[in-house]
Design an enzyme around this catalytic site. Structure first.
Site, PDB file in Angstrom:
ATOM      1  N   ASP A 383       0.827  -1.210   0.000  1.00 40.41           N
ATOM      2  CA  ASP A 383       0.000   0.000   0.000  1.00 40.41           C
ATOM      3  C   ASP A 383       0.860   1.258   0.000  1.00 40.41           C
ATOM      4  O   ASP A 383       0.617   2.199  -0.763  1.00 40.41           O
ATOM      5  CB  ASP A 383      -0.910  -0.018   1.229  1.00 40.41           C
ATOM      6  N   ASP A 436      -8.862  -2.884   1.287  1.00 34.14           N
ATOM      7  CA  ASP A 436      -8.871  -2.338   2.644  1.00 34.14           C
ATOM      8  C   ASP A 436      -9.930  -2.997   3.514  1.00 34.14           C
ATOM      9  O   ASP A 436      -9.916  -2.842   4.735  1.00 34.14           O
ATOM     10  CB  ASP A 436      -9.122  -0.824   2.597  1.00 34.14           C
TER      11      ASP A 436
END
Length: 538
Positions: A383, A436
């Site tokens: 990420d 997420d």
């Protein structure tokens, strides 16, 4: 009807997008030079236009590094007439006399600050510069310029917007505009609902996963008590109905997702997004069908249809209930795909996305905390890399560019949950990547499965703590998002430390880390041994 291979590929497909975004209206650019008099942030500017007193189009421009800041309230922004510069580039004193009008000029031949100084000296109240491209350009001060104490606002418009304004003026229409840059609200209700959607999705998926795990454990105990040979087959992944991730596959997920993301970035186009839409619809149909069948099976009137099967080529034995809901799911996905550009299409996208995530979390599982730690740690680095570090290699954030669908002519890719920002003057959507929700959801679902198999109550278990940690991590993500003026944030940067750190800390404190790390489930005595022990006690 979901194959296990498809579940793995679907997870990788969803995993590629892991960030939160709200659309940035303030641009901090460390590359653009700043100095006293030339240190403004680059802000987006609303430019509503009025032709002969009638409201016309509204354009969006970008403010310059220099000049005074613009008004933030529309009601305080004055309606000011726009005139054309003569010469058009405004690199020399205009021939026409100005009395506090806004002057419309073309880019080129001299610096932005030179144009602004000349316009100010001629009596203009502001200067609008038409770019020579359809994109916006950040107007900065040159290194060798000294006269940067400019007293009028400077705004750049894209080429198409500037040409439209110019046409109206050349047609002898009276054109007036407003210039203002409204602030984004500190918190928008869209972020609250998005938080609830993410938490609710993991909550539903965790309970479904734990329930199926408990039912499987009960069935195994029955088989053991009956000394049935069928117990051997229950250890087979294919018959148990789920796929367990290994440490190696957890690392490969990240590598494949990185390659997939770069491929999307390099090949991003209208047709490539269309392919993604088709793939998303296929996964969405599967997810919606699976969730509907599970939900309807809870009712007595549909239990017979859920437990009666028919053989279909390529699919094998399929419940009649699944056949009944499949046409609805297909129609739902097709209608969304056809009308996905309308304002309310986000509802269909979120329904398909949520059901797909729940289905994947039901099928794909982490067997222990070790695999969960490896997976989330790799995702944590992934990420950060593709949201922040990729700017050094590609000069822009690869994750954000792909998610927005830049260069494709589409309004972003479909592998996102999104809600319109209802009270934001800039509009747009608050969005969150599937990864997420999916990746932390694997750990949260694992915690509830462990609690139920260990027969722990909520207070003594891990699920409540893991669920709370995820909610707090996502909350901190949105706080950071607002503090950064809507700049895309790598959500796992905040979520992973909260969820994984809480889980490991509790395991250490309770002395169960070794079991969580390696076995992933509590030790259970063999039913035969329990029965023999009871006989001896009697």
């Amino acid at each position: 009807m979901v194959s296990h291979g498809a579940a793995i590929y679907t997870m990788m497909f969803l995993f590629a997008f892991t960030f939160a975004y709200a659309g940035d209206i303030v641009h901090h650019d460390d590359v653009a030079p700043t100095r006293p008099g030339c240190e403004n942030n680059f802000v987006l500017v609303k430019v509503p236009t009025y032709v002969d007193g009638v409201e016309n189009s509204e354009y969006v421009g970008v403010g310059a590094r220099f000049g005074p800041t613009l008004e933030s309230k529309e009601k305080r922004a004055s309606h000011t007439r726009v005139v054309l510069a003569d010469p058009p580039d405004c690199c020399s004193k205009p021939k026409n006399k100005l009395t506090s009008e806004i002057i419309l000029v073309h880019r080129g031949k001299c610096s932005f600050t030179t144009k602004a100084n000349i316009a100010e000296d001629a009596g203009a109240s502001a200067i609008i510069i038409i770019n020579n491209q359809t994109e916006l350009f950040k107007m900065v001060c040159e290194d060798n310029e000294t006269d940067v104490n400019i007293g009028i606002p400077a705004v750049m418009l894209p080429q198409d917007a500037g040409i439209n304004l110019e046409k109206h003026i050349r047609n002898y229409s009276i054109v007036s505009i407003q210039l203002y840059s409204p602030h984004r609200p500190l918190v928008d209700v869209a972020e609250v609902f998005l938080w609830l959607m993410a938490v609710g999705t993991i909550l539903c998926a965790s309970y479904w996963s734990a329930w199926t795990a408990r039912e499987a454990a009960i069935e195994q105990e029955k088989l053991l008590k009956d000394a049935s040979d069928e117990y051997v087959s229950t250890e087979n992944v294919g018959s148990s109905g789920y796929v367990e991730i290994s440490t190696a596959s957890a690392i490969l997920f990240v590598l494949f997702a990185s390659c997939f993301l770069v491929m999307l970035y390099e090949l991003m186009s209208y047709w490539f997004v269309e392919i993604l839409v088709v793939l998303f619809c296929i996964g969405g149909v599967e997810g919606l069908q699976t969730c509907l069948v599970a939900l309807l099976s809870c009712f007595r009137w549909s239990q017979d249809a859920a437990q009666t099967f028919v053989k279909i080529p390529f699919f094998g034995a399929v419940p009649y209930l699944a056949l009944a809901v499949t046409p609805f799911c297909i129609v739902f996905a097709v209608v969304w795909a056809v009308y996905r550009r309308v304002s309310y299409a986000w509802i269909g996208q979120d329904i398909l996305g949520i059901t797909l995530i729940i289905t994947v979390l039901q099928i794909v599982r982490i067997p222990n905390l070790k695999v969960g730690t490896v997976l989330l740690s790799c995702a944590f680095l992934y990420d950060i890399c593709w949201v922040f570090v990729s700017k050094w290699w590609f000069h822009e954030s690869v994750m954000i560019v792909v998610a927005r669908g830049d260069k494709s002519g589409e309004d972003g890719i479909p592998m996102l949950l999104k809600i319109p920002r209802l009270f934001d003057p800039w509009g747009g959507y608050s969005i969150i990547g599937f990864g997420d929700i999916l990746l932390p959801g694997l750990l949260v679902a694992f915690s509830l499965r462990y609690d139920w198999l260990a027969k722990k109550n909520l207070r003594a278990g891990y699920f409540v703590w893991a669920m709370t940690a995820y909610g707090l991590g996502l909350f901190v993500t949105y706080v950071a998002l607002n503090l950064m003026d809507g700049h895309g944030q790598p959500a796992l940067l905040y979520i992973v430390p909260f969820t994984l750190g809480t889980f490991i800390s509790l395991g250490v404190k309770r002395g169960e880390l070794k079991i969580l790390w390696s076995r992933g489930e509590p030790k259970r005595a063999c039913p035969h041994i329990e029965d023999d022990q009871q006989l001896l006690n009697h």
